[in-house]
Scaffold this active site. Structure first.
Site, mmCIF file in Angstrom:
data_model
loop_
_atom_site.group_PDB
_atom_site.id
_atom_site.type_symbol
_atom_site.label_atom_id
_atom_site.label_comp_id
_atom_site.label_asym_id
_atom_site.label_seq_id
_atom_site.Cartn_x
_atom_site.Cartn_y
_atom_site.Cartn_z
ATOM 1 N N LYS A 139 9.383 -4.486 8.168
ATOM 2 C CA LYS A 139 8.083 -5.150 8.017
ATOM 3 C C LYS A 139 7.475 -5.442 9.390
ATOM 4 C CE LYS A 139 4.693 -7.814 6.472
ATOM 5 N NZ LYS A 139 4.956 -9.119 5.846
ATOM 6 N N ALA B 128 -3.314 -17.603 1.687
ATOM 7 C CA ALA B 128 -3.431 -16.422 0.829
ATOM 8 C C ALA B 128 -2.139 -16.127 0.075
ATOM 9 C CB ALA B 128 -3.861 -15.222 1.666
ATOM 10 N N GLY C 122 2.148 -24.572 1.126
ATOM 11 C CA GLY C 122 1.120 -23.802 1.816
ATOM 12 C C GLY C 122 0.143 -23.176 0.846
ATOM 13 N N GLU D 175 -0.544 -15.477 15.312
ATOM 14 C CA GLU D 175 0.917 -15.542 15.218
ATOM 15 C C GLU D 175 1.586 -14.667 16.286
ATOM 16 O OE1 GLU D 175 2.527 -16.233 10.903
ATOM 17 O OE2 GLU D 175 1.025 -14.652 10.820
#
Length: 325
Positions: A206, A11, A8, A287
């Site tokens: 998170k 970022a 991937g 997402e």
């Protein structure tokens, strides 16, 4: 020499490629053909939080078959894109290869070796037909979560805005040498890396911020600092986080930190556009399934009511579908 493949070129994948390439590990970025070609031609540029430009020409390929077995495979794609990595992952696996999904939200492996109401049953919100569950052996997985603010500008440029924390842990709570090796590697790269006693608790901490402020940023267009500083949006976010906390606790998670401390940590990032707002503005898929849908599915299994999470999901989903083309 540890062999590491990063799948991937977004970022986070760009950030890890730039930083891990400075260690003694042999690091290769696996990217789509157009992204791989762009990086070969232009290299990779990273802007650090101190506004220092770092330029490098990393190892990059669009053919994972050419690499052979790796010690560590790091998945740095959006949760809904994980299914597309299955064919790339397979050629990279040796007998002891560790797979590290660096994804937002509730990961597909979450029910692994968990008691009822999870009991090794895949989550349809993030793994609808069980493809990930069947294709990637959960016993290979090292759970991970990260607290970094990073922005990508195409496959060749990354802006690291804030924070450097990564947390890793075995998803079955085993004492695996691979976890310590990965923590050590990230430490060598200058990250603040730690091993979690309970990686699921770290993922929920998170997730608290992501499930609250990411959707709210899409609804309002506001930065993270603005959302945390405004009393109204902060209150909505806090209520969403408390609903999620009740779900996690019903599934046996015990928290060592508080919702208010988590909000304070988010506020410290400042005027940063969340990844979901960046995706919304860029016309990309959000997402939502992993960040909100999976939490709602877990709530249904645990029989916990989450009316606010359901309402926010419905609003953000509509906004995404009504987004101007």
């Amino acid at each position: 020499m540890m062999k590491v493949a990063i799948i991937g070129a977004g970022a986070v994948g760009g950030l890890l490629t730039a930083r891990l390439s400075a260690t003694e590990a042999e690091v290769t970025l696996v990217a789509r053909s157009n992204a791989a070609a762009a990086i070969r031609q232009n290299g990779l540029t990273m802007l650090t939080p101190q506004n220092r430009l770092v330029r490098l020409t990393p190892r990059v390929t669009d053919d994972s078959l050419s690499l052979g077995p790796q010690d560590v495979v790091i998945l740095c794609v959006k949760a809904h894109a994980l299914r597309g990595t299955v064919d790339s992952v397979a050629p990279l696996l040796g007998p002891d290869t560790a797979i590290v999904p660096m994804v937002n939200g509730v990961p597909w492996w979450y029910p692994h070796r968990q008691p009822e109401p999870l009991a090794d049953r895949p989550l349809t919100s993030v793994d609808p037909d069980g493809l990930l569950w069947r294709s990637i052996d959960p016993d290979r997985v090292v759970g991970a979560t990260t607290f970094v603010a990073v922005e990508g500008d195409g496959p060749c440029r990354v802006r690291h805005v804030n924070d450097q924390r990564f947390v890793f842990g075995d998803i079955a709570n085993r004492d695996r040498p691979a976890v310590d090796a990965i923590v050590s590697l990230f430490g060598q790269a200058g990250f603040q890396a730690a091993r979690a006693d309970d990686i699921r608790e770290a993922i929920w901490v998170k997730l608290w911020g992501n499930l609250a402020f990411n959707p709210l940023s899409v609804l309002t267009g506001a930065t993270l600092g603005r959302l945390c500083g405004d009393p109204g949006s902060r209150g909505v976010g806090r209520a969403m986080m408390l609903e999620a906390k009740a779900v996690a606790e019903a599934l046996g998670v015990r928290f060592a930190t508080s919702v208010d401390d988590r909000i304070a940590n988010a506020a410290a990032v400042g005027d940063f556009k969340t990844s979901m707002l960046q995706d919304y503005e860029g016309g990309r898929r959000l997402e939502l399934d992993a960040i909100l849908g999976a939490v709602i599915e877990l709530a249904e299994r645990a029989r916990v009511e989450v009316p606010l999470l359901r309402a926010i999901l419905a609003l953000v989903d509509l906004r995404a579908r009504e987004r101007p083309s």
